[in-house]
Scaffold this motif. Sequence first.
Motif, PDB file in Angstrom:
ATOM      1  N   GLU A 140       0.826  -1.207   0.000  1.00  0.00           N
ATOM      2  CA  GLU A 140       0.000   0.000   0.000  1.00  0.00           C
ATOM      3  C   GLU A 140       0.853   1.247   0.000  1.00  0.00           C
ATOM      4  O   GLU A 140       2.025   1.229   0.362  1.00  0.00           O
ATOM      5  CB  GLU A 140      -0.968   0.007   1.172  1.00  0.00           C
ATOM      6  CG  GLU A 140      -0.341  -0.196   2.515  1.00  0.00           C
ATOM      7  CD  GLU A 140      -1.368  -0.401   3.624  1.00  0.00           C
ATOM      8  OE1 GLU A 140      -1.272   0.329   4.624  1.00  0.00           O
ATOM      9  OE2 GLU A 140      -2.237  -1.262   3.480  1.00  0.00           O
TER      10      GLU A 140
ATOM     11  N   LYS B 226      -2.718  -1.041  -2.814  1.00  0.00           N
ATOM     12  CA  LYS B 226      -3.825  -0.221  -2.314  1.00  0.00           C
ATOM     13  C   LYS B 226      -3.309   1.195  -2.085  1.00  0.00           C
ATOM     14  O   LYS B 226      -2.159   1.388  -1.685  1.00  0.00           O
ATOM     15  CB  LYS B 226      -4.378  -0.802  -1.017  1.00  0.00           C
ATOM     16  CG  LYS B 226      -5.064  -2.111  -1.240  1.00  0.00           C
ATOM     17  CD  LYS B 226      -5.709  -2.620   0.012  1.00  0.00           C
ATOM     18  CE  LYS B 226      -6.396  -3.929  -0.337  1.00  0.00           C
ATOM     19  NZ  LYS B 226      -7.176  -4.476   0.709  1.00  0.00           N
TER      20      LYS B 226
ATOM     21  N   PHE C  33      -4.052   5.021  -0.288  1.00  0.00           N
ATOM     22  CA  PHE C  33      -4.756   5.737   0.764  1.00  0.00           C
ATOM     23  C   PHE C  33      -4.362   7.207   0.725  1.00  0.00           C
ATOM     24  O   PHE C  33      -3.297   7.563   0.227  1.00  0.00           O
ATOM     25  CB  PHE C  33      -4.397   5.166   2.141  1.00  0.00           C
ATOM     26  CG  PHE C  33      -4.826   3.745   2.330  1.00  0.00           C
ATOM     27  CD1 PHE C  33      -6.043   3.444   2.912  1.00  0.00           C
ATOM     28  CD2 PHE C  33      -4.020   2.706   1.901  1.00  0.00           C
ATOM     29  CE1 PHE C  33      -6.452   2.132   3.074  1.00  0.00           C
ATOM     30  CE2 PHE C  33      -4.413   1.383   2.060  1.00  0.00           C
ATOM     31  CZ  PHE C  33      -5.632   1.097   2.644  1.00  0.00           C
TER      32      PHE C  33
ATOM     33  N   GLU D 281      -9.186   5.187   2.031  1.00  0.00           N
ATOM     34  CA  GLU D 281      -8.748   4.408   0.874  1.00  0.00           C
ATOM     35  C   GLU D 281      -9.301   5.029  -0.406  1.00  0.00           C
ATOM     36  O   GLU D 281     -10.492   5.319  -0.497  1.00  0.00           O
ATOM     37  CB  GLU D 281      -9.187   2.947   0.970  1.00  0.00           C
ATOM     38  CG  GLU D 281      -8.621   2.130  -0.177  1.00  0.00           C
ATOM     39  CD  GLU D 281      -8.781   0.633  -0.031  1.00  0.00           C
ATOM     40  OE1 GLU D 281      -8.369  -0.076  -0.961  1.00  0.00           O
ATOM     41  OE2 GLU D 281      -9.313   0.179   0.998  1.00  0.00           O
TER      42      GLU D 281
ATOM     43  N   THR E 260      -8.158   3.662  -3.558  1.00  0.00           N
ATOM     44  CA  THR E 260      -7.755   2.721  -4.595  1.00  0.00           C
ATOM     45  C   THR E 260      -8.721   2.732  -5.780  1.00  0.00           C
ATOM     46  O   THR E 260      -8.292   2.668  -6.946  1.00  0.00           O
ATOM     47  CB  THR E 260      -7.658   1.295  -4.005  1.00  0.00           C
ATOM     48  OG1 THR E 260      -6.801   1.332  -2.855  1.00  0.00           O
ATOM     49  CG2 THR E 260      -7.112   0.302  -5.015  1.00  0.00           C
TER      50      THR E 260
END
Length: 160
Positions: free
Chosen positions: A101, A140, A142, A153, A155
């Motif tokens: 992420e 991902k 954020f 989030e 994404t």
Amino acid sequence: MAIVDVRIDDRLIHGQVVGFWIPHFNVERIAIVDDVIVNDEARKTALKFGTPARSKLSIFSPEKAADKFIRKIDEGIRVLILCNRPKPILEMAKNGYVVNEITIGNMSTKDDAKQIKKTVFVSPEEKADFEELVNTYGVKVFSQMVPSEPREEITEDFKK
């Protein structure tokens, strides 16, 4: 090595990183990944000057960073990976080191950029890089400016 966060903030080392994120994660090493800065002695000196005494600073090209992170060269050290755009993270992935992420703090306005959050403006090239990270590598994304702010989030903004 414990990668505590992979953060995109086009200001790199500045008040929010030094005053909030480094203490929040108890960062021992900041790893700036950037193929331009790694060859710019003036910028490297300025970034070293802004680094707090409690943390060490390393500046790597994406290729060298991927190699070091794959080999776990900083085993047992709390590392914050810091970039000013998504391209270095994508280049690390293409070189075999994929992060789970990314947290975006600030990406300033620029030509042809679209605002997707209050302080996040993404150019078409950056959007394509995020899309590849999300769709090819499963990363991902954020948005969060400071630790006291909710982490959101985003994404879906980069899924095709």
